[in-house]
Design an enzyme around this catalytic site. Structure first.
Site, mmCIF file in Angstrom:
data_model
loop_
_atom_site.group_PDB
_atom_site.id
_atom_site.type_symbol
_atom_site.label_atom_id
_atom_site.label_comp_id
_atom_site.label_asym_id
_atom_site.label_seq_id
_atom_site.Cartn_x
_atom_site.Cartn_y
_atom_site.Cartn_z
ATOM 1 N N GLY A 1 0.818 -1.218 0.000
ATOM 2 C CA GLY A 1 0.000 0.000 0.000
ATOM 3 C C GLY A 1 0.846 1.259 0.000
ATOM 4 O O GLY A 1 2.033 1.221 -0.340
ATOM 5 N N HIS B 1 4.406 1.612 -7.850
ATOM 6 C CA HIS B 1 3.377 0.555 -7.820
ATOM 7 C C HIS B 1 2.474 0.653 -9.053
ATOM 8 O O HIS B 1 2.107 -0.355 -9.655
ATOM 9 C CB HIS B 1 2.484 0.690 -6.593
ATOM 10 C CG HIS B 1 3.182 0.637 -5.270
ATOM 11 N ND1 HIS B 1 3.231 1.703 -4.427
ATOM 12 C CD2 HIS B 1 3.832 -0.374 -4.643
ATOM 13 C CE1 HIS B 1 3.881 1.370 -3.319
ATOM 14 N NE2 HIS B 1 4.268 0.115 -3.430
ATOM 15 N N GLN C 1 7.576 -9.465 7.942
ATOM 16 C CA GLN C 1 8.806 -9.020 7.297
ATOM 17 C C GLN C 1 9.419 -7.785 7.965
ATOM 18 O O GLN C 1 10.408 -7.251 7.471
ATOM 19 C CB GLN C 1 8.602 -8.794 5.798
ATOM 20 C CG GLN C 1 7.761 -7.597 5.424
ATOM 21 C CD GLN C 1 7.424 -7.606 3.948
ATOM 22 O OE1 GLN C 1 6.660 -8.437 3.454
ATOM 23 N NE2 GLN C 1 7.998 -6.681 3.194
ATOM 24 N N LYS D 1 13.287 -2.248 -7.874
ATOM 25 C CA LYS D 1 13.677 -1.400 -6.735
ATOM 26 C C LYS D 1 14.168 -2.281 -5.580
ATOM 27 O O LYS D 1 15.161 -1.984 -4.927
ATOM 28 C CB LYS D 1 12.470 -0.566 -6.317
ATOM 29 C CG LYS D 1 12.467 -0.057 -4.908
ATOM 30 C CD LYS D 1 13.161 1.263 -4.824
ATOM 31 C CE LYS D 1 13.456 1.680 -3.406
ATOM 32 N NZ LYS D 1 12.439 1.375 -2.435
ATOM 33 N N ASP D 2 13.450 -3.382 -5.356
ATOM 34 C CA ASP D 2 13.833 -4.354 -4.312
ATOM 35 C C ASP D 2 14.494 -5.536 -5.028
ATOM 36 O O ASP D 2 13.906 -6.604 -5.177
ATOM 37 C CB ASP D 2 12.594 -4.784 -3.534
ATOM 38 C CG ASP D 2 11.927 -3.606 -2.855
ATOM 39 O OD1 ASP D 2 12.303 -3.285 -1.726
ATOM 40 O OD2 ASP D 2 11.043 -2.978 -3.472
ATOM 41 N N VAL E 1 11.020 3.103 -10.791
ATOM 42 C CA VAL E 1 10.462 4.418 -11.109
ATOM 43 C C VAL E 1 11.043 5.423 -10.120
ATOM 44 O O VAL E 1 11.070 5.171 -8.906
ATOM 45 C CB VAL E 1 8.923 4.404 -11.033
ATOM 46 C CG1 VAL E 1 8.349 5.785 -11.301
ATOM 47 C CG2 VAL E 1 8.366 3.397 -12.030
ATOM 48 N N ARG F 1 8.433 4.759 1.967
ATOM 49 C CA ARG F 1 9.195 5.256 3.124
ATOM 50 C C ARG F 1 9.775 6.652 2.893
ATOM 51 O O ARG F 1 10.242 7.275 3.842
ATOM 52 C CB ARG F 1 10.313 4.276 3.485
ATOM 53 C CG ARG F 1 9.783 2.974 4.074
ATOM 54 C CD ARG F 1 10.887 2.126 4.695
ATOM 55 N NE ARG F 1 10.344 1.073 5.515
ATOM 56 C CZ ARG F 1 10.213 -0.207 5.119
ATOM 57 N NH1 ARG F 1 10.610 -0.578 3.917
ATOM 58 N NH2 ARG F 1 9.695 -1.109 5.944
#
Ligand code: AMP
Length: 283
Positions: free
Chosen positions: A33, A39, A63, A151-152, A178, A189
């Site tokens: 979210g 996203h 996590q 990104k991850d 992005v 974050r």
């Protein structure tokens, strides 16, 4: 535009079964979210690849470490649902924690080796939490494809590994990072950054971009990583790691490289930022 929301595995399966019965393919985009353009780009990528797109929204307690930001994590489901509908999502799957982890839940998915280094070294159990929840999401939704952001990057490799190891019948697709106009990788974050920190944050991207360019010019991997660390510290970041790794296995690289990934994790005040770049640089 409003988006249908499924709260239970049963509701989710009622929808996905009816689509499958009609011969439609399904792509899943898992998120926690606080939806941003990163996203949305994954949801658009998904809608170009499948007939139906399910986006999941679940802030996964497994996590987060005990001193991490699980409780502070930004949550705004109504806004997220609106934005995801506009990005081409057909259904939001937003289970609560008791649906995902009913009383007595006691199973974990652990990916050896890939999970233990880099972010896994500073966030013990993080990738077990990710692998466990993503396994559940894949089994609950049974999509043809599932889309995750580069990104991850380490997370993407961990997911590809357990999907292969466990023979989960889904294709895992990576979507490009992005960025904000100044280069900062979008992240939920980033909302934690103060105005002052927000000005410093894009320097992370500049420094790893320079490292990637230097590596492409023949600079040795250890040398490039050490120089990037020095520059990051001088810019005011507390460096968790900056590393030059094999892009498939994340094995450490040392001398000159042909293909690699530069990966970094830093702290800026209370905020942990991650970023990565390919070598040779894309485009
Ligand atoms: P999160 O909600 O942060 O768990 O992220 C959900 C998905 O969006 C993950 O697959 C992330 O890798 C991906 N993602 C997050 N930020 C970005 C970004 N800036 N660009 C592309 N994908 C992203």
């Amino acid at each position: 535009m409003t988006l249908d929301i499924a709260r239970t595995v049963r509701d989710l399966r009622a929808r996905t079964d009816s689509w499958r019965d009609a011969g439609e393919s399904i792509a899943l985009v898992p998120t926690m979210g606080a939806i941003h353009e990163g996203h949305r780009s994954l949801a658009r990528l998904a809608s170009g690849m499948a007939d139906r797109v399910v986006t999941s929204l679940f802030v996964n307690p497994l996590q987060f470490g005990p001193r991490e930001d699980f409780h502070a994590y930004p949550r705004d489901e109504a806004r997220d649902a609106q934005v995801l509908a506009e990005a081409g999502s057909d259904l939001l799957y937003a289970p609560d924690a008791s649906e995902m982890y009913p009383r007595g839940f006691s199973t974990a998915v652990h990916v050896g080796d890939l999970s233990e280094d880099l972010c896994g070294a500073s966030r013990p159990n993080h990738f077990d939490g990710v692998a466990t929840v993503v396994t559940k999401l894949l089994l609950q939704c049974a999509p043809d494809k599932a889309i995750f952001g580069e990104k991850d990057y380490q997370q993407l490799l961990v997911i590809k590994r357990f999907v292969r190891d466990l023979n989960i019948p889904v294709e895992i697709i990576g979507g490009p990072i992005v960025r904000e106009p100044d280069g900062l990788a979008m992240s939920s974050r980033n909302a934690y950054l103060s105005a002052e920190e927000r000005k410093i944050a894009p320097v992370l991207h500049e420094i790893i971009q320079q490292a990637a360019a230097d590596l492409a010019q023949g600079r040795g991997a250890d040398d490039a990583a050490e120089s990037a660390r020095f520059k990051l510290e001088a810019a005011g970041f507390r460096v968790d790691y900056v590393a030059v790794r094999d892009p498939e296995t994340l094995a450490p690289l040392h001398g000159p490289v042909t293909t690699a990934r530069v990966l970094a994790a830093v702290h800026l005040g209370k905020t942990r930022l991650i970023d990565n770049m390919p070598v040779p640089p894309a485009g």
